[in-house]
Design a protein around this motif. Structure first.
Motif, PDB file in Angstrom:
ATOM      1  N   VAL A  15     -10.564 -10.797   5.556  1.00  0.00           N
ATOM      2  CA  VAL A  15     -10.616  -9.356   5.825  1.00  0.00           C
ATOM      3  C   VAL A  15     -12.049  -8.886   6.072  1.00  0.00           C
ATOM      4  CG1 VAL A  15      -8.485  -8.799   4.604  1.00  0.00           C
ATOM      5  CG2 VAL A  15     -10.651  -8.562   3.411  1.00  0.00           C
ATOM      6  N   VAL A  16     -13.018  -9.640   5.577  1.00  0.00           N
ATOM      7  CA  VAL A  16     -14.414  -9.330   5.874  1.00  0.00           C
ATOM      8  C   VAL A  16     -14.732  -9.768   7.299  1.00  0.00           C
ATOM      9  CG1 VAL A  16     -16.817  -9.833   5.280  1.00  0.00           C
ATOM     10  CG2 VAL A  16     -15.127  -9.555   3.465  1.00  0.00           C
ATOM     11  N   GLU A  17     -14.352 -10.988   7.630  1.00  0.00           N
ATOM     12  CA  GLU A  17     -14.674 -11.559   8.932  1.00  0.00           C
ATOM     13  C   GLU A  17     -13.871 -10.942  10.073  1.00  0.00           C
ATOM     14  OE1 GLU A  17     -14.150 -15.813   8.907  1.00  0.00           O
ATOM     15  OE2 GLU A  17     -16.218 -16.090   9.464  1.00  0.00           O
ATOM     16  N   ILE A  18     -12.576 -10.839   9.883  1.00  0.00           N
ATOM     17  CA  ILE A  18     -11.667 -10.403  10.947  1.00  0.00           C
ATOM     18  C   ILE A  18     -11.399  -8.904  10.874  1.00  0.00           C
ATOM     19  CG2 ILE A  18      -9.344 -10.676  11.894  1.00  0.00           C
ATOM     20  CD1 ILE A  18      -9.453 -13.579  10.692  1.00  0.00           C
ATOM     21  N   GLY A  19     -11.296  -8.404   9.674  1.00  0.00           N
ATOM     22  CA  GLY A  19     -11.000  -6.988   9.470  1.00  0.00           C
ATOM     23  C   GLY A  19      -9.558  -6.768   9.030  1.00  0.00           C
ATOM     24  N   TRP A  20      -9.284  -5.551   8.637  1.00  0.00           N
ATOM     25  CA  TRP A  20      -7.951  -5.131   8.206  1.00  0.00           C
ATOM     26  C   TRP A  20      -7.746  -3.726   8.734  1.00  0.00           C
ATOM     27  CZ3 TRP A  20      -6.832  -1.109   4.560  1.00  0.00           C
ATOM     28  CH2 TRP A  20      -5.494  -1.009   4.214  1.00  0.00           C
ATOM     29  N   THR A  21      -6.568  -3.487   9.251  1.00  0.00           N
ATOM     30  CA  THR A  21      -6.233  -2.163   9.756  1.00  0.00           C
ATOM     31  C   THR A  21      -5.178  -1.548   8.853  1.00  0.00           C
ATOM     32  OG1 THR A  21      -6.672  -2.894  12.008  1.00  0.00           O
ATOM     33  CG2 THR A  21      -5.408  -0.869  11.754  1.00  0.00           C
ATOM     34  N   LYS A  22      -5.481  -0.381   8.339  1.00  0.00           N
ATOM     35  CA  LYS A  22      -4.537   0.308   7.469  1.00  0.00           C
ATOM     36  C   LYS A  22      -3.303   0.700   8.279  1.00  0.00           C
ATOM     37  CE  LYS A  22      -4.261   4.127   4.209  1.00  0.00           C
ATOM     38  NZ  LYS A  22      -4.987   5.228   3.578  1.00  0.00           N
ATOM     39  N   PRO A  23      -2.110   0.340   7.789  1.00  0.00           N
ATOM     40  CA  PRO A  23      -0.879   0.708   8.496  1.00  0.00           C
ATOM     41  C   PRO A  23      -0.731   2.227   8.597  1.00  0.00           C
ATOM     42  CG  PRO A  23      -0.434  -0.985   6.862  1.00  0.00           C
ATOM     43  CD  PRO A  23      -1.835  -0.503   6.630  1.00  0.00           C
ATOM     44  N   LYS A  24      -0.080   2.661   9.642  1.00  0.00           N
ATOM     45  CA  LYS A  24       0.074   4.099   9.885  1.00  0.00           C
ATOM     46  C   LYS A  24       1.103   4.751   8.960  1.00  0.00           C
ATOM     47  CE  LYS A  24      -1.565   3.988  14.573  1.00  0.00           C
ATOM     48  NZ  LYS A  24      -2.950   4.211  14.298  1.00  0.00           N
ATOM     49  N   GLU A  25       2.116   4.001   8.543  1.00  0.00           N
ATOM     50  CA  GLU A  25       3.140   4.587   7.675  1.00  0.00           C
ATOM     51  C   GLU A  25       2.615   4.741   6.245  1.00  0.00           C
ATOM     52  OE1 GLU A  25       3.971   0.173   8.014  1.00  0.00           O
ATOM     53  OE2 GLU A  25       3.962   1.730   9.506  1.00  0.00           O
ATOM     54  N   ALA A  26       3.308   5.532   5.478  1.00  0.00           N
ATOM     55  CA  ALA A  26       2.921   5.780   4.085  1.00  0.00           C
ATOM     56  C   ALA A  26       3.012   4.479   3.276  1.00  0.00           C
ATOM     57  CB  ALA A  26       3.841   6.830   3.476  1.00  0.00           C
ATOM     58  N   PRO A  27       2.108   4.292   2.306  1.00  0.00           N
ATOM     59  CA  PRO A  27       2.122   3.066   1.505  1.00  0.00           C
ATOM     60  C   PRO A  27       3.474   2.750   0.874  1.00  0.00           C
ATOM     61  CG  PRO A  27       0.107   4.260   1.107  1.00  0.00           C
ATOM     62  CD  PRO A  27       0.969   5.142   1.970  1.00  0.00           C
ATOM     63  N   VAL A  28       4.244   3.750   0.558  1.00  0.00           N
ATOM     64  CA  VAL A  28       5.552   3.504  -0.052  1.00  0.00           C
ATOM     65  C   VAL A  28       6.483   2.765   0.918  1.00  0.00           C
ATOM     66  CG1 VAL A  28       6.614   5.711   0.595  1.00  0.00           C
ATOM     67  CG2 VAL A  28       7.305   4.574  -1.518  1.00  0.00           C
ATOM     68  N   ASP A  29       6.211   2.850   2.221  1.00  0.00           N
ATOM     69  CA  ASP A  29       7.045   2.200   3.231  1.00  0.00           C
ATOM     70  C   ASP A  29       6.516   0.831   3.661  1.00  0.00           C
ATOM     71  OD1 ASP A  29       8.789   4.396   3.291  1.00  0.00           O
ATOM     72  OD2 ASP A  29       7.532   5.428   4.770  1.00  0.00           O
ATOM     73  N   TRP A  30       5.411   0.378   3.081  1.00  0.00           N
ATOM     74  CA  TRP A  30       4.849  -0.920   3.454  1.00  0.00           C
ATOM     75  C   TRP A  30       5.720  -2.054   2.949  1.00  0.00           C
ATOM     76  CZ3 TRP A  30      -1.005  -0.337   1.888  1.00  0.00           C
ATOM     77  CH2 TRP A  30      -1.594   0.652   2.676  1.00  0.00           C
ATOM     78  N   ASP A  31       5.815  -3.131   3.751  1.00  0.00           N
ATOM     79  CA  ASP A  31       6.515  -4.329   3.300  1.00  0.00           C
ATOM     80  C   ASP A  31       5.537  -5.190   2.487  1.00  0.00           C
ATOM     81  OD1 ASP A  31       4.877  -5.637   5.145  1.00  0.00           O
ATOM     82  OD2 ASP A  31       6.485  -5.907   6.601  1.00  0.00           O
ATOM     83  N   ASP A  32       6.029  -6.296   1.950  1.00  0.00           N
ATOM     84  CA  ASP A  32       5.196  -7.142   1.091  1.00  0.00           C
ATOM     85  C   ASP A  32       3.957  -7.669   1.800  1.00  0.00           C
ATOM     86  OD1 ASP A  32       6.825  -6.781  -1.088  1.00  0.00           O
ATOM     87  OD2 ASP A  32       7.901  -8.683  -0.852  1.00  0.00           O
ATOM     88  N   ALA A  33       4.076  -8.020   3.067  1.00  0.00           N
ATOM     89  CA  ALA A  33       2.925  -8.545   3.816  1.00  0.00           C
ATOM     90  C   ALA A  33       1.830  -7.493   3.950  1.00  0.00           C
ATOM     91  CB  ALA A  33       3.376  -9.028   5.186  1.00  0.00           C
ATOM     92  N   LYS A  34       2.198  -6.259   4.204  1.00  0.00           N
ATOM     93  CA  LYS A  34       1.209  -5.190   4.335  1.00  0.00           C
ATOM     94  C   LYS A  34       0.546  -4.881   2.994  1.00  0.00           C
ATOM     95  CE  LYS A  34       3.327  -3.100   8.366  1.00  0.00           C
ATOM     96  NZ  LYS A  34       4.159  -2.050   8.892  1.00  0.00           N
ATOM     97  N   ILE A  35       1.330  -4.948   1.932  1.00  0.00           N
ATOM     98  CA  ILE A  35       0.777  -4.725   0.593  1.00  0.00           C
ATOM     99  C   ILE A  35      -0.214  -5.829   0.233  1.00  0.00           C
ATOM    100  CG2 ILE A  35       1.347  -4.691  -1.870  1.00  0.00           C
ATOM    101  CD1 ILE A  35       3.983  -3.246  -1.041  1.00  0.00           C
ATOM    102  N   LYS A  36       0.141  -7.084   0.530  1.00  0.00           N
ATOM    103  CA  LYS A  36      -0.771  -8.199   0.245  1.00  0.00           C
ATOM    104  C   LYS A  36      -2.066  -8.060   1.031  1.00  0.00           C
ATOM    105  CE  LYS A  36       2.599 -11.670  -1.086  1.00  0.00           C
ATOM    106  NZ  LYS A  36       3.239 -12.950  -0.770  1.00  0.00           N
ATOM    107  N   ALA A  37      -1.971  -7.703   2.299  1.00  0.00           N
ATOM    108  CA  ALA A  37      -3.164  -7.534   3.121  1.00  0.00           C
ATOM    109  C   ALA A  37      -4.042  -6.407   2.572  1.00  0.00           C
ATOM    110  CB  ALA A  37      -2.774  -7.253   4.569  1.00  0.00           C
TER     111      ALA A  37
END
Length: 71
Positions: A15-37
């Motif tokens: 995430v330092v090298e490549i980066g991470w983009t915050k998902p547009k939907e509310a955190p409550v709607d994130w799936d496990d992969a988005k939460i891990k990221a």
């Protein structure tokens, strides 16, 4: 610092090298992969915040992504 972040998890360093983009939907709607990221980003940000001086912290404390804080 790279070795320390990699010791936390290789994906923490990614995430330092490549980066991470915050998902547009509310955190409550994130799936496990988005939460891990998001957690990898949070771990890396925490490590950076702990390692910098107070002056550097003031500059990066408002960033949401580790890549942004790193650069």
């Amino acid at each position: 610092m790279r070795a320390f972040l990699q010791s936390l998890d290789e994906k923490v360093w990614q995430v330092v090298e490549i980066g991470w983009t915050k998902p547009k939907e509310a955190p409550v709607d994130w799936d496990d992969a988005k939460i891990k990221a998001a957690n990898f980003n949070s771990r890396a940000l925490n490590a950076l915040f702990s390692a910098v001086t107070n002056e550097e912290f003031k500059k990066i404390s408002s960033t949401e992504t580790t890549k942004e804080a790193w650069t």
